[in-house]
Motif scaffolding. Structure first.
Motif, mmCIF file in Angstrom:
data_model
loop_
_atom_site.group_PDB
_atom_site.id
_atom_site.type_symbol
_atom_site.label_atom_id
_atom_site.label_comp_id
_atom_site.label_asym_id
_atom_site.label_seq_id
_atom_site.Cartn_x
_atom_site.Cartn_y
_atom_site.Cartn_z
ATOM 1 N N ALA A 258 8.718 -1.716 3.171
ATOM 2 C CA ALA A 258 8.330 -0.356 3.557
ATOM 3 C C ALA A 258 7.047 -0.371 4.387
ATOM 4 O O ALA A 258 6.929 0.341 5.390
ATOM 5 N N LYS A 259 6.080 -1.190 3.979
ATOM 6 C CA LYS A 259 4.829 -1.280 4.728
ATOM 7 C C LYS A 259 5.052 -1.894 6.108
ATOM 8 O O LYS A 259 4.407 -1.492 7.087
ATOM 9 N N ALA A 260 5.965 -2.861 6.200
ATOM 10 C CA ALA A 260 6.248 -3.478 7.501
ATOM 11 C C ALA A 260 6.848 -2.460 8.465
ATOM 12 O O ALA A 260 6.496 -2.426 9.655
ATOM 13 N N LYS A 261 7.746 -1.624 7.972
ATOM 14 C CA LYS A 261 8.328 -0.586 8.825
ATOM 15 C C LYS A 261 7.271 0.427 9.249
ATOM 16 O O LYS A 261 7.246 0.870 10.400
ATOM 17 N N GLU A 262 6.397 0.773 8.321
ATOM 18 C CA GLU A 262 5.320 1.703 8.650
ATOM 19 C C GLU A 262 4.387 1.109 9.700
ATOM 20 O O GLU A 262 3.969 1.794 10.647
ATOM 21 N N LEU A 263 4.066 -0.180 9.550
ATOM 22 C CA LEU A 263 3.216 -0.860 10.527
ATOM 23 C C LEU A 263 3.876 -0.903 11.896
ATOM 24 O O LEU A 263 3.216 -0.705 12.923
ATOM 25 N N ASP A 264 5.175 -1.147 11.931
ATOM 26 C CA ASP A 264 5.900 -1.213 13.192
ATOM 27 C C ASP A 264 5.817 0.118 13.925
ATOM 28 O O ASP A 264 5.572 0.175 15.139
ATOM 29 N N LEU A 265 6.003 1.213 13.210
ATOM 30 C CA LEU A 265 5.929 2.532 13.830
ATOM 31 C C LEU A 265 4.518 2.834 14.333
ATOM 32 O O LEU A 265 4.343 3.397 15.427
#
Length: 271
Positions: free
Chosen positions: A84-91
């Protein structure tokens, strides 16, 4: 000269290891001190143990204090948070990049650097890539220990780090342009490590089966897999103990851009 004055075991003059006190010794002051000490110490120890049991019961409230310390569930929970944090970082990185292009200062030097970074983005796995791909799947054997032939052990029915690394190296050396392990894009600093029967990649833990996909010249990559000696050894164990092995080709696949952080101790520019 040093004379050994220790009494011989057979000597009548040898002093006993635990002499029996005489009647006179028993009447000496302080003779009952050890017994009196234990008389006071035992109730204190008992009271302390009772207090500890009471505190443990109060904290547990009737439940097992260790019931929530199941390691596999903690790993799965941690992986979910990391994903979840990786997706948030990507955005957020995409938002920062868009704002930088829109509102950043405009000068020739900065624009030249932006053009240069765009050219190297593909090599740094900073952009998504599409193309024909080869997918390799490795898995543990379904055999139990009591089903194994006598000369094989538990280590022979699980996928090891060198097995995954052999596939990765064979694909890179045979012309892979981009690669993905499980759900993460692989970059030049990615390290494949195994602990037990789990794989650790860029801070996240995975259980088999392990899926490796690479974009590039399909025929060349297939030949690279066939020619690798470590993979040949792995295939021997596929036949002997049922290790999992599958190779698939895809006319077109899309690998996402790498969105993690890049930490380098030393770097040399490519001329």
């Amino acid at each position: 000269m040093v004379t050994d004055v220790r009494p011989d075991r057979g000597s009548d003059d040898a002093a006993p290891l635990n002499p029996v006190p005489s009647a006179d010794d028993a009447q000496q002051p302080g003779g009952d001190r050890p017994r009196l000490g234990w008389r006071f110490l035992v109730p204190i120890v008992t009271a302390g143990a009772g207090l500890m049991f009471a505190m443990s019961f109060q904290a547990a409230q009737g439940d097992d204090l260790r019931a929530d310390r199941d390691l596999p569930s903690l790993i799965i929970e941690g992986n979910g948070r990391n994903e979840a944090k990786a997706k948030e970082l990507d955005l957020l990185q995409q938002e920062v990049e868009a704002l930088s292009k829109e509102r950043g200062p405009k000068d020739s030097r900065l624009e030249a650097l932006n053009r240069e970074s765009t050219k190297t983005a593909a090599a740094a796995a900073a952009t998504a890539l599409k193309g024909p791909s080869v997918e390799v799947v490795l898995d543990d054997s379904s055999l139990s220990l009591d089903q194994l032939p006598s000369r094989y052990t538990a280590d022979d029915i699980v996928v090891h780090q060198q097995d995954v690394q052999a596939v990765v190296n064979a694909l890179w050396s045979s012309g892979a342009e981009a690669m993905m392990i499980q759900d993460q894009r692989v970059i030049s600093t990615s390290a494949v490590r195994c602990v037990g029967n789990t794989l650790i990649l860029q801070g996240r833990v995975y259980a088999p089966p392990y899926r490796i996909e690479a974009i590039g010249d399909v025929d060349s990559m297939l030949q690279g897999l066939d020619a690798d000696p470590t993979i040949s050894t792995y295939l021997d164990y596929v036949q002997a103990v049922g290790l999992g092995w599958a190779v698939h080709t895809h006319a077109e696949a899309e690998l996402p851009a790498y969105s993690g952080s890049v930490d380098l101790d030393h770097a040399t520019p490519i001329r």
